[in-house]
Design an enzyme around this catalytic site. Structure first.
Site, PDB file in Angstrom:
ATOM      1  N   GLY A  28      43.266  32.609  45.890  1.00  0.00           N
ATOM      2  CA  GLY A  28      43.318  32.551  44.423  1.00  0.00           C
ATOM      3  C   GLY A  28      44.496  33.318  43.871  1.00  0.00           C
ATOM      4  O   GLY A  28      44.446  33.834  42.757  1.00  0.00           O
ATOM      5  N   GLY A  57      46.193  32.689  40.287  1.00  0.00           N
ATOM      6  CA  GLY A  57      45.444  32.977  39.063  1.00  0.00           C
ATOM      7  C   GLY A  57      45.828  34.321  38.449  1.00  0.00           C
ATOM      8  O   GLY A  57      46.676  35.048  38.985  1.00  0.00           O
ATOM      9  N   GLN A  58      45.203  34.630  37.323  1.00  0.00           N
ATOM     10  CA  GLN A  58      45.470  35.901  36.634  1.00  0.00           C
ATOM     11  C   GLN A  58      45.275  37.097  37.589  1.00  0.00           C
ATOM     12  O   GLN A  58      46.192  37.912  37.792  1.00  0.00           O
ATOM     13  CB  GLN A  58      44.510  36.030  35.446  1.00  0.00           C
ATOM     14  CG  GLN A  58      44.471  37.430  34.828  1.00  0.00           C
ATOM     15  CD  GLN A  58      43.395  37.580  33.748  1.00  0.00           C
ATOM     16  OE1 GLN A  58      43.703  37.470  32.579  1.00  0.00           O
ATOM     17  NE2 GLN A  58      42.154  37.850  34.139  1.00  0.00           N
ATOM     18  N   ASP A  59      44.108  37.197  38.189  1.00  0.00           N
ATOM     19  CA  ASP A  59      43.796  38.373  39.003  1.00  0.00           C
ATOM     20  C   ASP A  59      44.619  38.411  40.287  1.00  0.00           C
ATOM     21  O   ASP A  59      45.149  39.455  40.672  1.00  0.00           O
ATOM     22  CB  ASP A  59      42.302  38.396  39.363  1.00  0.00           C
ATOM     23  CG  ASP A  59      41.427  38.553  38.136  1.00  0.00           C
ATOM     24  OD1 ASP A  59      41.972  38.744  37.031  1.00  0.00           O
ATOM     25  OD2 ASP A  59      40.192  38.488  38.278  1.00  0.00           O
ATOM     26  N   LEU A  89      39.326  26.170  49.550  1.00  0.00           N
ATOM     27  CA  LEU A  89      37.968  26.596  49.901  1.00  0.00           C
ATOM     28  C   LEU A  89      37.194  25.476  50.580  1.00  0.00           C
ATOM     29  O   LEU A  89      36.246  25.722  51.322  1.00  0.00           O
ATOM     30  CB  LEU A  89      37.211  27.045  48.646  1.00  0.00           C
ATOM     31  CG  LEU A  89      37.784  28.259  47.919  1.00  0.00           C
ATOM     32  CD1 LEU A  89      36.854  28.689  46.796  1.00  0.00           C
ATOM     33  CD2 LEU A  89      38.005  29.411  48.881  1.00  0.00           C
ATOM     34  N   LEU A 130      39.420  35.839  45.855  1.00  0.00           N
ATOM     35  CA  LEU A 130      39.349  35.673  44.401  1.00  0.00           C
ATOM     36  C   LEU A 130      39.311  34.197  44.002  1.00  0.00           C
ATOM     37  O   LEU A 130      39.132  33.887  42.825  1.00  0.00           O
ATOM     38  CB  LEU A 130      40.581  36.323  43.737  1.00  0.00           C
ATOM     39  CG  LEU A 130      40.979  37.730  44.198  1.00  0.00           C
ATOM     40  CD1 LEU A 130      42.203  38.204  43.434  1.00  0.00           C
ATOM     41  CD2 LEU A 130      39.842  38.720  43.978  1.00  0.00           C
ATOM     42  N   SER A 157      30.710  38.246  39.561  1.00  0.00           N
ATOM     43  CA  SER A 157      30.773  38.051  38.110  1.00  0.00           C
ATOM     44  C   SER A 157      29.503  38.539  37.438  1.00  0.00           C
ATOM     45  O   SER A 157      28.415  38.505  38.037  1.00  0.00           O
ATOM     46  CB  SER A 157      30.947  36.557  37.847  1.00  0.00           C
ATOM     47  OG  SER A 157      30.634  36.236  36.510  1.00  0.00           O
ATOM     48  N   GLU A 162      28.051  36.884  35.473  1.00  0.00           N
ATOM     49  CA  GLU A 162      27.207  35.688  35.413  1.00  0.00           C
ATOM     50  C   GLU A 162      26.186  35.650  36.546  1.00  0.00           C
ATOM     51  O   GLU A 162      25.223  34.894  36.486  1.00  0.00           O
ATOM     52  CB  GLU A 162      28.071  34.421  35.433  1.00  0.00           C
ATOM     53  CG  GLU A 162      28.849  34.215  34.147  1.00  0.00           C
ATOM     54  CD  GLU A 162      27.959  33.959  32.925  1.00  0.00           C
ATOM     55  OE1 GLU A 162      26.915  33.301  33.056  1.00  0.00           O
ATOM     56  OE2 GLU A 162      28.322  34.438  31.837  1.00  0.00           O
ATOM     57  N   TYR A 167      27.470  28.248  38.369  1.00  0.00           N
ATOM     58  CA  TYR A 167      28.575  29.173  38.655  1.00  0.00           C
ATOM     59  C   TYR A 167      28.012  30.546  39.047  1.00  0.00           C
ATOM     60  O   TYR A 167      28.367  31.109  40.093  1.00  0.00           O
ATOM     61  CB  TYR A 167      29.480  29.278  37.417  1.00  0.00           C
ATOM     62  CG  TYR A 167      30.493  30.388  37.514  1.00  0.00           C
ATOM     63  CD1 TYR A 167      31.652  30.234  38.262  1.00  0.00           C
ATOM     64  CD2 TYR A 167      30.274  31.610  36.870  1.00  0.00           C
ATOM     65  CE1 TYR A 167      32.572  31.272  38.375  1.00  0.00           C
ATOM     66  CE2 TYR A 167      31.191  32.640  36.970  1.00  0.00           C
ATOM     67  CZ  TYR A 167      32.333  32.468  37.726  1.00  0.00           C
ATOM     68  OH  TYR A 167      33.228  33.494  37.834  1.00  0.00           O
TER      69      TYR A 167
HETATM   70  O1  F7E Z   1      33.654  32.645  26.890  1.00  0.00           O
HETATM   71  C1  F7E Z   1      32.169  32.109  23.510  1.00  0.00           C
HETATM   72  C2  F7E Z   1      31.389  31.583  24.708  1.00  0.00           C
HETATM   73  O2  F7E Z   1      34.931  31.021  28.241  1.00  0.00           O
HETATM   74  C3  F7E Z   1      33.349  33.891  26.312  1.00  0.00           C
HETATM   75  C4  F7E Z   1      35.096  33.835  33.224  1.00  0.00           C
HETATM   76  O3  F7E Z   1      36.119  34.703  33.668  1.00  0.00           O
HETATM   77  O4  F7E Z   1      33.901  35.662  32.262  1.00  0.00           O
HETATM   78  C5  F7E Z   1      34.465  34.398  31.962  1.00  0.00           C
HETATM   79  O5  F7E Z   1      33.474  33.488  31.524  1.00  0.00           O
HETATM   80  C6  F7E Z   1      32.381  33.732  25.168  1.00  0.00           C
HETATM   81  C7  F7E Z   1      31.169  32.869  25.493  1.00  0.00           C
HETATM   82  O6  F7E Z   1      34.367  33.310  29.198  1.00  0.00           O
HETATM   83  C8  F7E Z   1      34.329  29.422  22.370  1.00  0.00           C
HETATM   84  O7  F7E Z   1      30.161  30.989  24.254  1.00  0.00           O
HETATM   85  C9  F7E Z   1      32.863  30.765  21.509  1.00  0.00           C
HETATM   86  O8  F7E Z   1      30.001  33.518  25.007  1.00  0.00           O
HETATM   87  O9  F7E Z   1      36.078  33.143  27.504  1.00  0.00           O
HETATM   88  P1  F7E Z   1      34.847  32.478  27.942  1.00  0.00           P
HETATM   89  P2  F7E Z   1      32.972  33.348  29.999  1.00  0.00           P
HETATM   90  O10 F7E Z   1      32.232  32.059  29.903  1.00  0.00           O
HETATM   91  O11 F7E Z   1      32.247  34.575  29.583  1.00  0.00           O
HETATM   92  C10 F7E Z   1      32.893  35.664  33.294  1.00  0.00           C
HETATM   93  C11 F7E Z   1      32.488  37.082  33.544  1.00  0.00           C
HETATM   94  C12 F7E Z   1      33.305  34.941  34.517  1.00  0.00           C
HETATM   95  O12 F7E Z   1      32.930  35.282  35.631  1.00  0.00           O
HETATM   96  C13 F7E Z   1      34.055  33.672  34.325  1.00  0.00           C
HETATM   97  O13 F7E Z   1      34.711  33.278  35.517  1.00  0.00           O
HETATM   98  O14 F7E Z   1      33.038  33.067  24.088  1.00  0.00           O
HETATM   99  N1  F7E Z   1      32.951  31.072  22.828  1.00  0.00           N
HETATM  100  N2  F7E Z   1      33.685  29.747  21.204  1.00  0.00           N
HETATM  101  C14 F7E Z   1      33.851  30.250  23.401  1.00  0.00           C
HETATM  102  N3  F7E Z   1      34.320  30.181  24.663  1.00  0.00           N
HETATM  103  C15 F7E Z   1      35.270  29.258  24.943  1.00  0.00           C
HETATM  104  N4  F7E Z   1      35.764  29.177  26.206  1.00  0.00           N
HETATM  105  N5  F7E Z   1      35.742  28.408  23.967  1.00  0.00           N
HETATM  106  C16 F7E Z   1      35.320  28.451  22.663  1.00  0.00           C
HETATM  107  O15 F7E Z   1      35.750  27.681  21.806  1.00  0.00           O
END
Ligand code: F7E
Length: 329
Positions: A13, A16-18, A66, A87, A132, A134, A156
């Site tokens: 990986g 990517g960013q990391d 992978l 990563l 994560s 998650e 995920y």
């Molecule tokens: O969403 C809200 C959305 O897509 C953050 C990855 O690195 O971190 C990342 O996953 C928040 C969520 O990141 C939009 O609902 C609102 O609550 O930037 P995100 P993520 O899903 O948290 C975790 C730790 C990982 O492991 C992952 O690989 O923002 N949100 N409106 C939105 N999100 C997106 N993408 N787009 C919107 O329009």
């Protein structure tokens, strides 16, 4: 005096960013850095992954993926790394139903293939898995720590949790130094534009420059614990250098809403976000009953790690970079 050989690191990986920040960090402290990149990066002469533009000429590159577990095993046997940083993998939390088998299989079998190869060919190699928040998913408490019960709410998160257990199993059964960082959201100018931070910083910059009128978002009350990617690379590196293999939460401990993010990003360019943001149901996700905010006291105490860059500075830096990128385009 005989010069000591360079330590060898293998990164999956790396584009990517990391991975790109990690490659730069390891080069800066004298490692021989080997990176696994997908085949398509080798198909066009002179094609360089944008995030690797600084380090590219100093890296040893290997084509792999992978899905190709035999290929991963061969790379480990060839490189014989001292440290392996895994990563790579799908990084979007929302996985389309049709893609569930691929996401699950690649995250689980990729992690297993690397650990199996380490066990067979280079058992003293130290292994890091990017986990994560998650994995924790529907948290029973906030903030969450290494002891919080995991109930992933996505394929995920489930795949990352399976990888975490494979690493734990290899540590306990075979004595491999295998650790997982439970990484909360971490951002930088190299973040993909599909993630909400970069979507907003790029949107604010484009609106400032008159290239865009509005920005469509989902749930702006969503809470996340946003940190700075280079800080998290420092944490990852410390985990691999530890005295004993241990899993740690890597987070800032502070939750913020997407609204907070909008305030800082649009504030940086002097624009009122309320005049430009449109809420669209297609970007909506369920709100967690308990927000994902990490308790990183264990890594702070045991490895002396600290998050250094405040949220507002991370976002300001991203907006300034997006303004410059758009002006050049
Ligand atoms: O969403 C809200 C959305 O897509 C953050 C990855 O690195 O971190 C990342 O996953 C928040 C969520 O990141 C939009 O609902 C609102 O609550 O930037 P995100 P993520 O899903 O948290 C975790 C730790 C990982 O492991 C992952 O690989 O923002 N949100 N409106 C939105 N999100 C997106 N993408 N787009 C919107 O329009």
């Amino acid at each position: 005096m005989v010069a000591s050989a360079k330590r060898k690191a293998l990164i999956t990986g790396a584009s990517g960013q990391d991975g790109s920040y990690l490659a730069e960090k390891l080069l800066s402290v004298g490692y021989e850095v080997h990176c696994v990149l997908r085949n398509h990066w080798f198909e066009t002469e002179g094609l360089v992954p944008p995030n690797l533009s600084i380090s590219y000429d100093h890296l040893h590159l290997h084509a792999g993926s992978l899905e190709n577990v035999l290929g991963l095993s061969r790379i480990v046997r060839e490189v014989m790394p001292d440290e392996c940083y895994h990563l790579a993998g799908y990084s979007f939390v929302e996985v389309p139903f049709e893609e569930e088998p691929t996401v699950l299989a690649s995250l689980v079998s990729g992690t297993h293939a690397l650990l199996a190869a380490i066990r067979e060919f280079v058992p003293e190699c130290r292994f890091f898995l990017a986990g994560s928040s998650e994995m924790i998913g529907a948290a029973p408490e906030s903030p969450q720590s290494e002891t919080t019960a995991c109930r992933p709410r996505s394929i995920y998160g489930l795949s990352k949790l399976s990888g975490f257990h494979i690493a734990r199993f290899y540590r306990e059964k075979y004595g491999i130094y295998a650790v997982t960082g439970i990484l909360y959201n971490h951002e930088s100018v190299r973040r993909g534009t599909q993630f909400v931070t970069r979507k907003i910083t790029q949107g604010a910059a484009a609106i400032k420059l008159g290239r865009q009128k509005s920005l469509s978002l989902g749930n702006i009350d969503a809470v996340r614990d946003w940190g700075y990617a280079p800080d998290y690379i420092d944490a990852i590196y410390r985990m691999v250098q530890g005295d004993e293999p241990k899993d740690f939460v890597i987070a800032t401990g502070v939750g913020r809403t997407v609204r907070d993010l909008l305030e800082v990003a649009f504030g940086t360019v002097g624009i009122n976000w309320q005049d430009h943001v449109v809420i669209e149901p297609k970007f909506y996700r369920e709100i967690e009953a308990v927000p994902l905010i990490g308790d990183a006291r264990a890594i702070e105490l045991e490895l002396g790690w600290n998050a250094t860059k405040p949220f507002s500075e991370i976002i300001e830096e991203m907006v300034v970079s997006d303004l410059q990128l758009l002006q050049k385009a």
